[in-house]
Design a protein around this motif. Structure first.
Motif, short mmCIF file in Angstrom:
data_model
loop_
_atom_site.label_atom_id
_atom_site.label_comp_id
_atom_site.label_asym_id
_atom_site.label_seq_id
_atom_site.Cartn_x
_atom_site.Cartn_y
_atom_site.Cartn_z
N SER A 450 0.92 -1.34 -0.11
CA SER A 450 -0.20 -0.05 -0.03
C SER A 450 0.86 1.17 -0.12
O SER A 450 0.18 2.34 0.04
CB SER A 450 -0.86 0.01 1.47
OG SER A 450 -0.20 -0.04 2.40
N GLY A 451 2.17 1.07 -0.06
CA GLY A 451 2.84 2.23 0.17
C GLY A 451 3.40 2.83 1.37
O GLY A 451 3.91 3.83 1.56
N GLN A 452 2.75 2.11 2.33
CA GLN A 452 3.01 2.65 3.70
C GLN A 452 4.46 2.65 4.46
O GLN A 452 5.05 3.44 5.18
CB GLN A 452 1.89 2.28 4.79
CG GLN A 452 0.57 2.37 4.66
CD GLN A 452 -0.37 1.43 5.31
OE1 GLN A 452 0.04 1.06 6.41
NE2 GLN A 452 -1.36 0.97 4.67
N ASP A 453 5.10 1.42 4.01
CA ASP A 453 6.60 1.08 4.55
C ASP A 453 7.39 0.82 3.10
O ASP A 453 6.90 0.48 1.96
CB ASP A 453 6.73 0.03 5.10
CG ASP A 453 5.90 0.03 6.64
OD1 ASP A 453 6.00 1.28 6.99
OD2 ASP A 453 6.07 -0.76 7.36
N ALA A 454 8.60 1.14 3.19
CA ALA A 454 9.48 1.01 2.07
C ALA A 454 10.26 -0.55 2.34
O ALA A 454 10.20 -1.12 3.48
CB ALA A 454 10.78 1.91 2.14
N PRO A 455 10.42 -1.28 1.33
CA PRO A 455 11.17 -2.53 1.44
C PRO A 455 12.37 -2.30 2.22
O PRO A 455 13.10 -1.43 2.49
CB PRO A 455 11.36 -2.80 -0.02
CG PRO A 455 10.59 -2.07 -0.82
CD PRO A 455 10.32 -0.66 -0.23
N SER A 456 12.96 -3.38 2.92
CA SER A 456 13.84 -3.69 3.84
C SER A 456 15.08 -2.95 2.98
O SER A 456 15.27 -3.34 1.82
CB SER A 456 14.24 -5.01 4.40
OG SER A 456 15.36 -4.88 5.02
N LYS A 472 -4.00 -7.61 -7.01
CA LYS A 472 -4.01 -8.83 -6.56
C LYS A 472 -3.10 -9.44 -5.63
O LYS A 472 -3.72 -10.33 -4.84
CB LYS A 472 -3.58 -9.54 -8.14
CG LYS A 472 -3.44 -11.09 -8.19
CD LYS A 472 -2.70 -11.76 -9.38
CE LYS A 472 -2.70 -13.40 -9.41
NZ LYS A 472 -2.21 -13.86 -10.68
N LEU A 473 -2.20 -8.95 -5.30
CA LEU A 473 -1.25 -9.18 -4.11
C LEU A 473 -2.06 -8.82 -2.84
O LEU A 473 -1.87 -9.66 -1.82
CB LEU A 473 0.09 -8.74 -4.21
CG LEU A 473 1.07 -9.05 -3.32
CD1 LEU A 473 1.63 -10.57 -3.24
CD2 LEU A 473 2.53 -8.28 -3.33
N GLN A 474 -2.56 -8.01 -2.88
CA GLN A 474 -3.50 -7.24 -1.66
C GLN A 474 -4.41 -8.21 -1.35
O GLN A 474 -4.85 -8.70 -0.21
CB GLN A 474 -3.74 -5.82 -1.94
CG GLN A 474 -2.80 -4.83 -1.83
CD GLN A 474 -3.29 -3.36 -2.33
OE1 GLN A 474 -4.35 -3.26 -2.56
NE2 GLN A 474 -2.37 -2.49 -2.24
N ILE A 502 -7.17 -0.83 9.10
CA ILE A 502 -7.99 0.37 9.12
C ILE A 502 -7.14 1.32 8.19
O ILE A 502 -8.10 2.15 7.65
CB ILE A 502 -7.82 1.14 10.48
CG1 ILE A 502 -8.81 0.12 11.67
CG2 ILE A 502 -8.50 2.37 10.51
CD1 ILE A 502 -8.85 0.52 13.00
N GLN A 503 -6.14 1.36 8.11
CA GLN A 503 -5.41 2.05 7.00
C GLN A 503 -5.44 1.69 5.78
O GLN A 503 -5.82 2.51 4.67
CB GLN A 503 -3.75 1.81 7.27
CG GLN A 503 -2.89 2.45 8.36
CD GLN A 503 -1.56 1.91 8.60
OE1 GLN A 503 -1.16 1.04 8.29
NE2 GLN A 503 -1.11 2.83 9.76
N TYR A 504 -5.95 0.38 5.34
CA TYR A 504 -6.37 0.06 4.10
C TYR A 504 -7.96 0.64 3.54
O TYR A 504 -8.35 1.21 2.76
CB TYR A 504 -6.59 -1.45 3.66
CG TYR A 504 -5.27 -2.04 3.14
CD1 TYR A 504 -5.29 -2.41 1.86
CD2 TYR A 504 -4.04 -2.31 3.88
CE1 TYR A 504 -4.23 -2.94 1.22
CE2 TYR A 504 -2.85 -2.48 3.43
CZ TYR A 504 -2.90 -2.95 1.84
OH TYR A 504 -2.00 -3.48 1.26
N LEU A 505 -8.64 0.63 4.88
CA LEU A 505 -9.97 1.32 4.66
C LEU A 505 -9.99 2.85 4.43
O LEU A 505 -10.63 3.31 3.78
CB LEU A 505 -10.86 0.99 5.95
CG LEU A 505 -11.04 -0.35 6.18
CD1 LEU A 505 -11.91 -0.50 7.51
CD2 LEU A 505 -12.03 -1.06 5.13
N HIS A 506 -8.97 3.45 4.91
CA HIS A 506 -8.64 4.85 4.85
C HIS A 506 -8.08 5.02 3.21
O HIS A 506 -8.14 6.13 2.99
CB HIS A 506 -7.81 5.75 5.68
CG HIS A 506 -8.77 5.94 6.95
ND1 HIS A 506 -9.59 6.85 6.78
CD2 HIS A 506 -8.70 5.31 8.44
CE1 HIS A 506 -10.11 7.13 8.20
NE2 HIS A 506 -9.79 5.97 9.10
N ASN A 507 -7.18 4.09 2.97
CA ASN A 507 -6.39 4.40 1.73
C ASN A 507 -7.22 4.62 0.35
O ASN A 507 -8.12 4.12 -0.16
CB ASN A 507 -5.65 3.10 1.30
CG ASN A 507 -4.43 3.44 0.26
OD1 ASN A 507 -4.84 4.21 -0.37
ND2 ASN A 507 -3.65 2.52 0.26
#
Length: 925
Positions: A450-456, A472-474, A502-507
């Protein structure tokens, strides 16, 4: 022999020889069969439709299952077969039918010998015969040839015939036929021959009995001769010849020499998997020994298209050996290990997934498959899921490179996520990390996507970019997260799970399906959280804000999912704070969203989309259920809800919402604390509402609304009659929710000595009887059927037929109750039925027409009042029920109807007055 020579004397002979097991309808069919055979054998005559021949074959198949000889029952068939095989002008569909029919006839040894004596079999199943006729290229003929042989292969003589004609080579060619139907049929026939005639059981079991043997049999007796071998010494030699030919073909065809032969390899793998899954030791061991080298070469060749069918073969061999041997076949285990060492990451992941699906676990292969399956998730999220897992480390570099390709990245991860719930339940000696670590990895993946975090930072950025924004992945991640709610240690991650969801619901970028799956995950995780105090107050406010936002979304699917979520959440029971008393239990909707739910759902009742209105009505029923169960007083909001729901029932143009309204009142009634209306003299809101619901619902245009209305009437009827002598409790879908109460009943104090007349009066006052009578004359069969059954229950309870004193007393009181029938609508139809019944009774008794029944009186307004008992008796309910429960199929969808249709269509097409292109309407089932 020409078609007209199939004369009617054959029919007479057939009827004389017909076995006694034939039904009356079958005998009528046998009498018509010679004429039908004449039609089929005449190329100038037509058939009613393309499926009539298959249906005719179904009837013949049914006759064979009843026992006896098909030729004895239908002797005209041998003349028909002998005639048709020489008629090259016939439609290929008729010729194909004849090939199938011949095999069906020859399925018994007696009929087989008869056909052989007439030299028919050699002609029917000789490929050259059909090639000379220029018909073999038609797939219809090849299908008929294969399926005919398949039906015939039920006894040793058929196998001998198969071997003598050299059909094995042709059949092996046909399994790679250009027609997928021909190829599939060929594979099925090859597998049938290998399995049906395989040796290996002790004496006393022939081929037929072996095919019915329980697959769980674990004993093996290779040395003892089978009964078939004892009776037919040559059978073993013939079977071995067929088995050798097939196994050698498989050995040579498994490894393609070039890409153009991949299809041949694929078909060989399908055949091998089909046989190995059911083969017993002698056959299975011979096949594995013959093809194991070719299978190993195929693993090394690395054809990605063949990975899954190759795994099917290996797992089929593995499952068969594991059931009957204490030590698994080492050749199979070697193949399994080789598949988990292949270099292509996509093939490796699919092979690992197949190992996890095999149903058996071992600390070697299952553990390697788990490590391979979790590797992509570890690479993407940077979570330490594998530690120093050797198998994972071996493939880490190649897997990382493959994940840099976006299409491959999403595909590989989705396979991993699909298997994650199963992996979480693996034993500790197989799972390299704690199950809760999988939940952590899933949450990390959802944040990255969802773009909230960056990859390691320790991993390639290209890999992380491939998963960002992938719907599809989500969806796969949310499905896996939902399934992991019950995994060990999952409750500790409750707060993190709620935060991400909840973040997904707001996205704003979440599509409707992702939002729907987010709601489903929230419900599931809330259901395992007995104490929602672990959910922070800020998260609750965020959830409420998200719900308020999404219930106003421009997309109706999102609004519908939101409203549905509120209803589902209302059905989850939690404790809002540490509680000692059971009374403090609350629904998750109250605990998480407070008292805002009701107003949100009331507003949703006014939504422009009918699906949303329907979901709102259903959600309101779930939200209010707890208050109904506790007997809480109705609030102003609930009164407004009832008013709005009744408006929907009377005015809404969509059936979805109206059906949901009926279900709302059913839920209200079944959830009521006493399942009763208040005993006070003042009418309650529920009581008045039910009257209106029954009145409106029974007049609705939607048949499902009317059926649901009758379900509500059924509940009222059940409550009213439960105290009556001889009453049998109705079996309705809501019976499990009804409770037995000792307090006042819904419709007054009703016991065994209660006044039956008052019960009937109250049922009429509640409009239960009028709803049942309306349903009885409805144009929709499900409505009529349900109403008829309920009326029979009412009649048998209040108007018992037994002549005893108790029954007479009940009759006397019941006759006091009368029902008013209006001169319009359903009342007029009921009056017509009663009038016809009365006239019939007068004709039987010889009374004059002027004689009036005292139980019927006419009012000043033209309405007619009829005694309830007389009414119930005059409706001939038992006869109506018999008609309603008997489908029209017993008349139209029958073999007799089929044969008559064939004759009718043929006659219509040959009449001189039939215009070209004119449709011939027949009733072919």
């Amino acid at each position: 022999m020409s078609a007209p020579n199939l004369t009617m004397h054959v029919a007479t002979r057939g009827l004389m020889n017909t076995n006694t097991h034939l039904s009356t309808m079958d005998r009528e069919c046998v009498a018509l069969l010679p004429r039908v055979c004449e039609v089929l054998a005449d190329s100038a005559k037509s058939l009613p439709d393309d499926t009539s021949l298959e249906k005719l074959l179904d009837w013949f198949t049914g006759l064979t299952k009843t026992g006896g000889s098909l030729l004895d029952a239908c002797p005209c068939l041998i003349e028909y077969i002998s005639t048709v095989i020489y008629n090259r002008a016939l439609d290929p569909a008729v010729l194909s039918f004849t090939l199938k029919l011949t095999g069906l006839v020859a399925a018994t040894e007696g009929n087989f010998e008869t056909l052989q004596q007439r030299l028919t079999l050699g002609q029917v199943y000789e490929q050259q015969h059909w090639q000379d006729a220029g018909l073999w290229e038609d797939p219809c003929i090849r299908i008929g040839w294969i399926q005919g042989l398949r039906s015939m292969m039920q006894h040793p003589k058929a196998l001998h015939f198969f071997g003598m004609t050299g059909a094995i080579n042709l059949l092996l060619q046909l399994q790679i036929d250009t027609s997928i139907f021909v190829a599939s049929a060929a594979i099925q026939l090859l597998a049938h021959i290998l399995l049906f005639f395989q040796p290996g059981l002790p004496g006393g079991c022939d081929g037929t009995e072996r095919s019915r043997e329980d697959k769980r049999t674990t004993h093996t007796c290779v040395k003892s001769p089978t009964l078939t071998e004892a009776r037919h010494p040559a059978l073993s030699e013939e079977y071995n010849a067929v088995m050798t030919a097939i196994s050698e073909y498989l050995k040579k065809s498994l490894v393609p020499k070039e890409n153009t032969q991949l299809h041949q390899s694929l078909q060989s793998l399908k055949l091998l998997a089909l046989v190995l899954a059911q083969a017993r030791p002698p056959l299975r061991d011979m096949l594995i020994g013959t093809v194991s080298g070719s299978l190993q070469d195929l693993v090394t060749a690395g054809y990605s298209r063949l990975t899954l069918p190759l795994m099917d073969v290996i797992l089929a061999a593995d499952s068969g050996s594991g059931l009957e041997e204490s030590v698994p076949d080492q050749r199979v285990l070697c193949l399994l290990s080789s598949m988990l060492d292949i270099n292509k990451p996509s093939d490796l992941i699919h092979a690992a997934a197949a190992v996890l699906r095999r149903g058996r676990q071992d600390t070697v292969h299952t553990a390697r498959a788990v490590g391979i399956m979790m590797l992509p998730l570890e690479v993407i999220t940077g979570q330490n899921l594998l530690g120093t897992h050797a198998a994972a480390d071996q493939h880490r570099t190649s897997m990382t490179e493959q994940l840099k390709i976006k299409a491959s990245c999403v595909s590989l991860l989705c396979v991993c996520l699909t298997n994650a719930p199963q992996i979480a339940l693996m034993p500790q000696d197989v799972l390299p990390c704690a199950p809760v670590s999988l939940v952590t990895a899933l949450l990390s993946l959802l944040r990255i996507s969802s773009g909230q975090d960056a990859p390691s930072p320790g991993h390639c950025k290209d890999v992380g970019r491939n998963v960002i924004g992938s719907g599809k992945l989500q969806k796969c991640s949310l499905d896996a997260l939902t399934a992991l709610c019950n995994s060990p240690g999952a409750k500790a991650k409750m707060s993190d799970v709620f935060t991400v969801l909840i973040q997904y619901l707001h996205n704003p970028d979440s599509d409707p399906t992702v939002l729907h799956k987010s709601y489903q995950a929230l419900v599931r995780w809330a259901s395992v959280c007995a104490d929602v105090s672990s959910v922070a107050e800020q998260l609750r406010r965020d959830l409420l804000d998200a719900v308020k936002k999404r219930v106003c979304d421009m997309r109706w699917e999102v609004r519908d999912s939101t409203v549905e979520f509120l209803g589902q959440l209302a059905g989850v029971r939690v404790f809002p704070q540490p509680a000692e008393k059971e009374e403090e239990e609350a629904c998750a909707c109250e605990a998480l969203l407070g008292c805002s739910t009701l107003s949100i759902l009331m507003e949703a009742l006014r939504d422009q989309e009918s699906y949303v209105r329907a979901s709102a009505a259903s959600a309101l029923a779930q939200t209010l259920r707890r208050g109904w169960q506790q007997g809480a007083a109705l609030t102003r909001e609930q009164t407004e809800i009832v008013s709005k729901l009744l408006d929907i029932l009377s005015e809404d143009t969509e059936g979805f919402a109206r059906r949901a309204v009926i279900q709302y009142f059913i839920t209200w009634f079944t959830s009521s604390s006493s399942n009763t209306f208040p005993s006070s003299s003042s009418p309650s809101l529920l009581k008045e509402s039910v009257r209106t619901v029954l009145s409106l619902g029974s007049a609705d245009l939607d048949w499902e609304v009317k059926v649901h209305t009758l379900e509500l009437a059924e509940l009222l009827l059940d409550e009213a009659l439960s105290g009556q002598r001889g009453y049998r409790k109705l079996s309705h879908p809501y019976a499990s929710t009804l409770q037995t109460h000792t307090g006042p009943q819904m419709i007054g104090q009703i016991g065994e000595e209660s006044d039956v007349s008052s019960v009937l009066d109250t049922l009429m006052e509640q409009r239960v009887i009028s709803a049942l009578l309306s349903g009885l004359v409805d144009c929709d069969r499900p409505v009529c059927l349900k109403a008829c059954r309920l009326l029979i229950t009412l009649r048998d309870t209040v108007c018992p037929p037994s002549p005893g004193a108790t029954a007479a007393g009940a009759m006397a009181t019941a006759c006091k109750a009368s029902c008013k029938l209006q001169a319009r609508g359903w009342g007029r139809e009921i009056r017509t039925i009663i009038g016809m019944k009365m006239r019939a009774d007068r004709d039987d008794s010889g009374e004059c027409d002027e004689t009036r029944d005292e139980s019927v009186s006419e009012g000043d307004d033209g309405d007619v009042c009829v005694s309830v008992c007389e009414l119930l008796r005059s409706l001939d309910l038992d006869e109506r029920l018999a008609v309603l429960t008997q489908s029209s199929d017993h008349v139209h969808n029958s073999p007799l109807s089929l044969l008559q249709d064939i004759l009718t269509a043929s006659a219509a097409h040959t009449r001189p007055d039939t215009q070209p292109g004119q449709e011939v309407i027949v009733d072919c089932y």
